[in-house]
Design an enzyme around this catalytic site. Structure first.
Site, PDB file in Angstrom:
ATOM      1  N   ASP A 198     -33.111  21.424 -66.800  1.00  0.00           N
ATOM      2  CA  ASP A 198     -33.094  21.775 -65.375  1.00  0.00           C
ATOM      3  C   ASP A 198     -34.153  22.877 -65.249  1.00  0.00           C
ATOM      4  O   ASP A 198     -35.070  22.949 -66.092  1.00  0.00           O
ATOM      5  CB  ASP A 198     -31.693  22.261 -64.938  1.00  0.00           C
ATOM      6  CG  ASP A 198     -31.546  22.414 -63.420  1.00  0.00           C
ATOM      7  OD1 ASP A 198     -31.369  21.390 -62.737  1.00  0.00           O
ATOM      8  OD2 ASP A 198     -31.642  23.537 -62.914  1.00  0.00           O
ATOM      9  N   LYS A 232     -22.976  13.075 -57.738  1.00  0.00           N
ATOM     10  CA  LYS A 232     -24.278  12.453 -58.002  1.00  0.00           C
ATOM     11  C   LYS A 232     -24.156  11.404 -59.112  1.00  0.00           C
ATOM     12  O   LYS A 232     -24.623  10.283 -58.987  1.00  0.00           O
ATOM     13  CB  LYS A 232     -25.259  13.543 -58.440  1.00  0.00           C
ATOM     14  CG  LYS A 232     -26.642  13.051 -58.776  1.00  0.00           C
ATOM     15  CD  LYS A 232     -27.511  14.125 -59.411  1.00  0.00           C
ATOM     16  CE  LYS A 232     -27.497  15.429 -58.638  1.00  0.00           C
ATOM     17  NZ  LYS A 232     -28.577  16.339 -59.019  1.00  0.00           N
ATOM     18  N   SER A 292     -31.407   9.709 -67.784  1.00  0.00           N
ATOM     19  CA  SER A 292     -30.738  10.365 -68.914  1.00  0.00           C
ATOM     20  C   SER A 292     -29.636   9.451 -69.476  1.00  0.00           C
ATOM     21  O   SER A 292     -29.456   9.344 -70.694  1.00  0.00           O
ATOM     22  CB  SER A 292     -30.113  11.691 -68.483  1.00  0.00           C
ATOM     23  OG  SER A 292     -31.038  12.743 -68.611  1.00  0.00           O
ATOM     24  N   LYS A 326     -22.455  21.088 -65.957  1.00  0.00           N
ATOM     25  CA  LYS A 326     -23.717  21.830 -65.818  1.00  0.00           C
ATOM     26  C   LYS A 326     -23.608  23.106 -66.626  1.00  0.00           C
ATOM     27  O   LYS A 326     -22.496  23.590 -66.873  1.00  0.00           O
ATOM     28  CB  LYS A 326     -23.944  22.184 -64.335  1.00  0.00           C
ATOM     29  CG  LYS A 326     -25.366  22.531 -64.011  1.00  0.00           C
ATOM     30  CD  LYS A 326     -26.236  21.302 -63.753  1.00  0.00           C
ATOM     31  CE  LYS A 326     -27.696  21.677 -63.589  1.00  0.00           C
ATOM     32  NZ  LYS A 326     -28.517  20.523 -63.186  1.00  0.00           N
TER      33      LYS A 326
HETATM   34  P1  NDP Z   1     -38.803  23.656 -63.299  1.00  0.00           P
HETATM   35  O1  NDP Z   1     -38.339  24.859 -64.019  1.00  0.00           O
HETATM   36  O2  NDP Z   1     -39.634  22.667 -64.024  1.00  0.00           O
HETATM   37  O3  NDP Z   1     -39.586  24.084 -61.973  1.00  0.00           O
HETATM   38  C1  NDP Z   1     -38.971  24.869 -60.997  1.00  0.00           C
HETATM   39  C2  NDP Z   1     -39.984  25.178 -59.913  1.00  0.00           C
HETATM   40  O4  NDP Z   1     -39.307  25.790 -58.827  1.00  0.00           O
HETATM   41  C3  NDP Z   1     -41.058  26.160 -60.344  1.00  0.00           C
HETATM   42  O5  NDP Z   1     -42.236  25.915 -59.627  1.00  0.00           O
HETATM   43  C4  NDP Z   1     -40.447  27.509 -59.950  1.00  0.00           C
HETATM   44  O6  NDP Z   1     -41.389  28.544 -59.702  1.00  0.00           O
HETATM   45  C5  NDP Z   1     -39.743  27.141 -58.668  1.00  0.00           C
HETATM   46  N1  NDP Z   1     -38.584  28.019 -58.490  1.00  0.00           N
HETATM   47  C6  NDP Z   1     -37.480  28.088 -59.265  1.00  0.00           C
HETATM   48  N2  NDP Z   1     -36.639  29.026 -58.829  1.00  0.00           N
HETATM   49  C7  NDP Z   1     -37.225  29.552 -57.741  1.00  0.00           C
HETATM   50  C8  NDP Z   1     -36.852  30.556 -56.836  1.00  0.00           C
HETATM   51  N3  NDP Z   1     -35.684  31.218 -56.968  1.00  0.00           N
HETATM   52  N4  NDP Z   1     -37.690  30.823 -55.804  1.00  0.00           N
HETATM   53  C9  NDP Z   1     -38.868  30.153 -55.669  1.00  0.00           C
HETATM   54  N5  NDP Z   1     -39.283  29.189 -56.513  1.00  0.00           N
HETATM   55  C10 NDP Z   1     -38.475  28.902 -57.522  1.00  0.00           C
HETATM   56  O7  NDP Z   1     -37.468  22.967 -62.719  1.00  0.00           O
HETATM   57  P2  NDP Z   1     -37.246  21.457 -62.250  1.00  0.00           P
HETATM   58  O8  NDP Z   1     -38.486  20.944 -61.620  1.00  0.00           O
HETATM   59  O9  NDP Z   1     -36.627  20.727 -63.370  1.00  0.00           O
HETATM   60  O10 NDP Z   1     -36.106  21.655 -61.151  1.00  0.00           O
HETATM   61  C11 NDP Z   1     -36.404  21.864 -59.761  1.00  0.00           C
HETATM   62  C12 NDP Z   1     -35.175  21.550 -58.925  1.00  0.00           C
HETATM   63  O11 NDP Z   1     -34.805  20.178 -59.120  1.00  0.00           O
HETATM   64  C13 NDP Z   1     -33.910  22.353 -59.261  1.00  0.00           C
HETATM   65  O12 NDP Z   1     -33.159  22.546 -58.083  1.00  0.00           O
HETATM   66  C14 NDP Z   1     -33.138  21.406 -60.182  1.00  0.00           C
HETATM   67  O13 NDP Z   1     -31.757  21.697 -60.192  1.00  0.00           O
HETATM   68  C15 NDP Z   1     -33.435  20.077 -59.510  1.00  0.00           C
HETATM   69  N6  NDP Z   1     -33.247  18.902 -60.346  1.00  0.00           N
HETATM   70  C16 NDP Z   1     -33.933  18.772 -61.528  1.00  0.00           C
HETATM   71  C17 NDP Z   1     -33.762  17.636 -62.288  1.00  0.00           C
HETATM   72  C18 NDP Z   1     -34.565  17.382 -63.515  1.00  0.00           C
HETATM   73  O14 NDP Z   1     -34.510  16.247 -64.026  1.00  0.00           O
HETATM   74  N7  NDP Z   1     -35.330  18.337 -64.022  1.00  0.00           N
HETATM   75  C19 NDP Z   1     -32.789  16.597 -61.912  1.00  0.00           C
HETATM   76  C20 NDP Z   1     -32.201  16.779 -60.597  1.00  0.00           C
HETATM   77  C21 NDP Z   1     -32.415  17.913 -59.874  1.00  0.00           C
HETATM   78  P3  NDP Z   1     -41.483  29.780 -60.745  1.00  0.00           P
HETATM   79  O15 NDP Z   1     -42.160  29.189 -61.937  1.00  0.00           O
HETATM   80  O16 NDP Z   1     -42.285  30.813 -60.034  1.00  0.00           O
HETATM   81  O17 NDP Z   1     -40.071  30.232 -61.005  1.00  0.00           O
END
Ligand code: NDP
Length: 452
Positions: free
Chosen positions: A172, A120, A384, A132
């Site tokens: 993350d 990426k 970033s 990571k």
């Molecule tokens: P957050 O912690 O802000 O949000 C995660 C969301 O996903 C929450 O709504 C959470 O629900 C849900 N979630 C997490 N784990 C599970 C699970 N096992 N089953 C069901 N729902 C789940 O994380 P981000 O938004 O930062 O990240 C989301 C995705 O994006 C991840 O895969 C991350 O690796 C990817 N990502 C993030 C980046 C970033 O800049 N933040 C960059 C690139 C990729 P609940 O609160 O109930 O756990």
């Protein structure tokens, strides 16, 4: 020259070795297989890529750090979590990649995320290697003071491994600007250095970049738009299903609305919300960002247009676009079949590896435009890297400057993937395009730098 069957046999053998040497790391096996499955044409075309040990060196992380994280809760009870940092590949720049705090975190998950991150980061065209980290700590339901003590303990070990020229973590799942603040504070205290570029995702005002919180979600929507443009379509008027309700999901929803699309869902681990009138972003942000609440509360407050479906998945809601933005393997074969039956045109991954391999295959066979996470969600790490640039030059860019740069980078990533797929005989296959284009950039640097 090695023949094609020999090459695929060699790659299959390599995958068997990965499984043998990294037992029970299922997500890592899955991520490695997807990349290996794409590399055949690149290895066939360029003899230097058949250099013995090249792919093996990309598969094996440069360094894997595992450490104990003891901390005390508000009642004085001691908890012991496990911390990880996988420094995967630094051929293109300092290791760069987020920290995940979630009870499901284990070595295999951090390795899959680190491996994806290498390719990426290469696709962004910027000078960043891949890494990571994270912990099996669960921030949900913890007080601010408990989260602070955990972050301080985590950084008390991590600080010796990171630095603006060495390894630069970010957020993350479970790690947002609050956690980055506590981590940065402890790093500054231990090292007695104000080293802005050691962490990204900092708040604006003390080294954070404007548009960093928005960047992953915005970037994914721009990637989806670019895929639609290739097919002579636009985002205007398209209905979208979005999973998750965290950082990536919220800004995905915001950008979809800004570009005239209609996002109708969001979710968390307890279920999903569907809102016929389209998601009310202000209400959702109030519940998620201010109150740190659950999506079920959204349905309670929104009125008759919205309902909460406990335990359900957003993919059962008919839509033109699907933007998985929660977690790995959340969109499986059944979900893909439902999306296809309901006429989905494009799936673009905001999360990392949210679509299972079988689901990807089904979507591609059905002619759905599919944007893999390592390309589609690269906007976050790209901004970033722009934050690191601002920290190094002690300047702060205006929001529109960062956003323009993000848009340019996402267009470049889209075009690079499309052109690479075309060049290797798989037009429209963004998975092959992303894997080979990322591989080419890292592989060229690794080869040039010798056997290290
Ligand atoms: P957050 O912690 O802000 O949000 C995660 C969301 O996903 C929450 O709504 C959470 O629900 C849900 N979630 C997490 N784990 C599970 C699970 N096992 N089953 C069901 N729902 C789940 O994380 P981000 O938004 O930062 O990240 C989301 C995705 O994006 C991840 O895969 C991350 O690796 C990817 N990502 C993030 C980046 C970033 O800049 N933040 C960059 C690139 C990729 P609940 O609160 O109930 O756990």
């Amino acid at each position: 020259m090695t023949s094609r069957p020999d090459r695929s046999t060699a790659l299959a053998h390599l995958h068997a070795e990965i499984v043998r040497r990294n037992p029970a790391e299922h997500e890592f096996h899955q991520a490695a297989r997807e990349v290996l499955d794409s590399l055949g044409p690149a290895l066939a075309a360029r003899s230097e890529y058949r250099d013995p040990g090249l792919v093996e060196r990309l598969i094996e992380p440069e360094r894997q750090i595992i450490f104990r994280v003891p901390w005390q809760d508000d009642q004085g009870c001691v908890h012991v979590n496990r911390g990880f940092r996988i420094e995967y590949n630094s051929a293109l720049g300092p290791y760069k990649g987020g920290l995940r705090f979630h009870p499901s975190v284990n070595l295999g998950i951090i390795k899959f995320l680190g491996f994806e991150q290498v390719f990426k980061n290469a696709l962004t065209g910027l000078g960043i290697g891949g890494g990571k980290g994270g912990s099996d700590f669960d921030p949900q339901g913890r007080s601010d003071a408990e989260v602070m003590r955990f972050c301080q303990s985590f950084m008390t070990e991590l600080y010796r491994h990171i630095g603006e020229y060495t390894d630069v973590p970010a957020g993350d799942i479970g790690v947002g600007s609050r956690e980055i603040g506590y981590l940065f504070g402890q790093y500054r205290r231990i090292t007695n250095r104000w080293e802005g570029g050691v962490l990204t995702g900092k708040r604006a005002g003390w080294g954070g970049s404007l548009i960093r919180p928005e960047a992953t979600g915005y970037g994914n929507v721009l990637f989806a738009e670019a895929m639609l443009h290739e097919r002579g379509e636009d985002l205007e008027g398209q209905t979208a299903v979005v999973s998750g309700s965290g950082n990536v999901a919220l800004y995905t929803i915001q950008k979809l609305i800004a570009l005239g699309a209609n996002p109708v869902t969001c979710s968390d681990s307890s279920g999903y919300v569907v809102d016929e009138k389209g998601i009310d972003l202000e209400l959702l942000c109030q519940i998620k960002e201010v109150e740190r609440g659950r999506v079920s509360t959204y349905a309670e407050r929104r009125g008759s247009s919205a309902r909460f479906v406990p335990g359900g998945r957003v993919w059962e809601v008919p839509a033109d676009l699907a933007l998985p933005s929660a977690t790995q393997n959340e969109l499986d074969e059944d979900a893909a079949a439902t999306l296809i039956r309901n006429g989905v045109k494009a799936v673009s991954e905001g999360a990392n590896m949210p679509t299972t391999p079988k689901a990807v295959q089904l979507l591609q066979q059905a002619g759905v435009a599919f944007g893999p996470g390592k390309a589609a969600n690269a906007g976050g790490v790209a901004v970033s890297a722009l934050e690191m640039t601002q920290n190094a030059s002690r300047t702060t860019w205006k929001a529109d400057q960062v956003e323009n740069e993000l848009a340019r980078i996402m267009t470049d990533i889209h075009n690079t993937c499309a052109e690479t797929a075309e060049r290797y005989g798989s037009p429209g296959d963004y998975v092959t395009g992303a894997n080979i284009a990322g591989f080419e950039r890292v592989a060229d640097a690794v080869l040039a730098q010798g056997v290290i």
